[in-house]
Structure formats: C-alpha cells, structure tokens
Design a protein around this motif. Structure first.
Motif, PDB file in Angstrom:
ATOM      1  N   GLY A  40       0.826  -1.205   0.000  1.00  0.00           N
ATOM      2  CA  GLY A  40       0.000   0.000   0.000  1.00  0.00           C
ATOM      3  C   GLY A  40       0.856   1.248   0.000  1.00  0.00           C
ATOM      4  N   ASP A  41       0.201   2.376  -0.176  1.00  0.00           N
ATOM      5  CA  ASP A  41       0.869   3.671  -0.197  1.00  0.00           C
ATOM      6  C   ASP A  41       0.870   4.227   1.224  1.00  0.00           C
ATOM      7  N   ILE A  42       1.978   4.031   1.931  1.00  0.00           N
ATOM      8  CA  ILE A  42       2.067   4.400   3.345  1.00  0.00           C
ATOM      9  C   ILE A  42       2.671   5.794   3.488  1.00  0.00           C
ATOM     10  N   LEU A  43       1.989   6.624   4.278  1.00  0.00           N
ATOM     11  CA  LEU A  43       2.486   7.959   4.605  1.00  0.00           C
ATOM     12  C   LEU A  43       2.638   8.041   6.118  1.00  0.00           C
ATOM     13  N   ILE A  44       3.701   8.701   6.568  1.00  0.00           N
ATOM     14  CA  ILE A  44       3.888   8.915   7.996  1.00  0.00           C
ATOM     15  C   ILE A  44       3.804  10.413   8.247  1.00  0.00           C
ATOM     16  N   TYR A  51      -2.491   4.940   5.400  1.00  0.00           N
ATOM     17  CA  TYR A  51      -2.508   4.369   4.057  1.00  0.00           C
ATOM     18  C   TYR A  51      -3.275   5.333   3.172  1.00  0.00           C
ATOM     19  N   SER A  52      -2.582   5.951   2.231  1.00  0.00           N
ATOM     20  CA  SER A  52      -3.250   6.950   1.405  1.00  0.00           C
ATOM     21  C   SER A  52      -4.172   6.331   0.363  1.00  0.00           C
ATOM     22  N   LEU A 125     -14.548   3.193   0.818  1.00  0.00           N
ATOM     23  CA  LEU A 125     -13.159   3.473   1.214  1.00  0.00           C
ATOM     24  C   LEU A 125     -12.429   4.377   0.222  1.00  0.00           C
ATOM     25  N   ASP A 126     -13.151   5.089  -0.595  1.00  0.00           N
ATOM     26  CA  ASP A 126     -12.535   5.918  -1.623  1.00  0.00           C
ATOM     27  C   ASP A 126     -11.685   7.015  -0.974  1.00  0.00           C
ATOM     28  N   PRO A 127     -10.374   7.050  -1.240  1.00  0.00           N
ATOM     29  CA  PRO A 127      -9.508   8.055  -0.617  1.00  0.00           C
ATOM     30  C   PRO A 127      -9.518   9.390  -1.366  1.00  0.00           C
ATOM     31  N   ASN A 174      -6.288  13.167  -3.707  1.00  0.00           N
ATOM     32  CA  ASN A 174      -6.269  12.336  -2.511  1.00  0.00           C
ATOM     33  C   ASN A 174      -6.423  13.256  -1.301  1.00  0.00           C
ATOM     34  N   VAL A 175      -7.464  13.032  -0.508  1.00  0.00           N
ATOM     35  CA  VAL A 175      -7.788  13.918   0.608  1.00  0.00           C
ATOM     36  C   VAL A 175      -6.715  13.878   1.701  1.00  0.00           C
TER      37      VAL A 175
END
Length: 188
Positions: A40-44, A51-52, A125-127, A174-175
């Motif tokens: 997944g696309d992980i952001l910290i 998960y974006s 779950l739409d980001p 992406n919100v």
C-alpha cells in the motif's frame, strides 16, 4: 461412474494448482516489483502511519472533507450501503449531509455541491474526491486557517492526479495527501 469421477478429480487438482498456488504466486510477484512491494501507499505524518490508498475520515472544518463512507472507513469490511435512490432512509442521510455541508460552507449553493462530497462510494473506502469537491471547500478553509484562497487553489492544482494515460477515469485528489500538505503550509 469411473468415467466421470477421474476427470472431476483431475479438474479439481488443476483448479487448485491454478487458483490456490499459481495465481497467488503471480500476484505476489507483481506486487514485489510495485512501489512499496504491494504493502500500500504508506504515509507517515506526525509519527502516525496512514494508508493513502484507503479513505480516511476528515470532518473537521479546518480540513478538506473526505468522501462519506458507508462502512465508517473500516478497511476490513468494504462495501456500499446497498440503498437505492428511492430509499427514504438513504435520501434522509444524503439530505442531512447536504444540510451540514451548506451550514459549514455558506458561500456554496446547493446545486453547486459535487455529488461525491455527500454520497459514499461503492467500496466505502474511496480516498479521493473530485477537484470540484475540493474547490467548493476552499472558502471555508481559507477563512478558518487564514490562508489566501489562491494558495489553496494552487495546492489543489499541484496535488491533482490526472486520469490513467489521460483517458481512464476522472481527475481526482487524494484527501489525506491534500490535508497533510495543508498542515505543512500552516506550519511554514
């Protein structure tokens, strides 16, 4: 009987081999060459992991609101509400979202509210939201955060994701990424 059982056993064995071993192995191998190895696309952000590619709940007035979720943003059980446009309960829920949006965004007319800001997606779950859904929130956020509208509009333009190969799907934003960038502007 032997004529039918032996082919059925062979077909079962081939199907198990194909769908229980080869297909998952192929998907896993493709994931290994993708960014972040299929995790997944992980952001910290501020020490928290997000998960974006999974919708997050943003309802505070100082943030861009995310698309509503029929599953309370629970990735373990994605799905829509399964309520159609003639369902009274669903219509009341959407009307409540419209009323809340208009209350918090008094400069917006009802007919200018993008549908994706008041209805949940099929997965829940739409980001992402549409560019229009981000733009109708600019005045509210500008006023609350004391950030000039052109700065917010540029932020939206910079984070806009174009359709795949310029053809497949709409432009979107992406919100989670938008709100993290919004916080970073405020901190600078």
């Amino acid at each position: 009987m032997k004529k039918h059982i032996l082919p059925a056993i062979k077909l079962t064995a081939v199907t198990i081999l194909l769908f229980a071993l080869l297909y998952p192995l192929a998907v896993w191998m493709i994931a290994q060459i993708s960014p972040n190895k299929g995790k997944g696309d992980i952001l910290i952000h501020h020490g928290k992991k997000y998960y974006s590619n999974i919708g997050q709940s943003f309802t505070n007035d100082e943030y861009f609101w995310s698309r509503p979720s029929a599953v309370a943003y629970n990735a373990a059980g994605s799905g829509g509400s399964n309520k159609g446009p003639s369902n009274e309960e669903y219509l009341l829920e959407v009307q409540e979202r419209i009323d809340t949006f208009l209350l918090k965004n008094p400069a917006v007319r009802k007919e200018d509210i993008p549908v994706d800001i008041v209805t949940a997606s099929g997965s829940g779950l739409d980001p992402n939201i549409s560019i229009e859904a981000a733009k109708v929130q600019v005045k509210r956020i500008s006023k609350i955060r004391a950030i000039e509208e052109p700065i917010l509009e540029k932020l939206i333009a910079d984070l806009t994701e174009q359709p795949l190969v310029g053809l497949f799907g709409p432009s979107k934003i992406n919100v989670l990424k938008l709100n993290i960038a919004l916080d970073e502007i405020q901190q600078n």
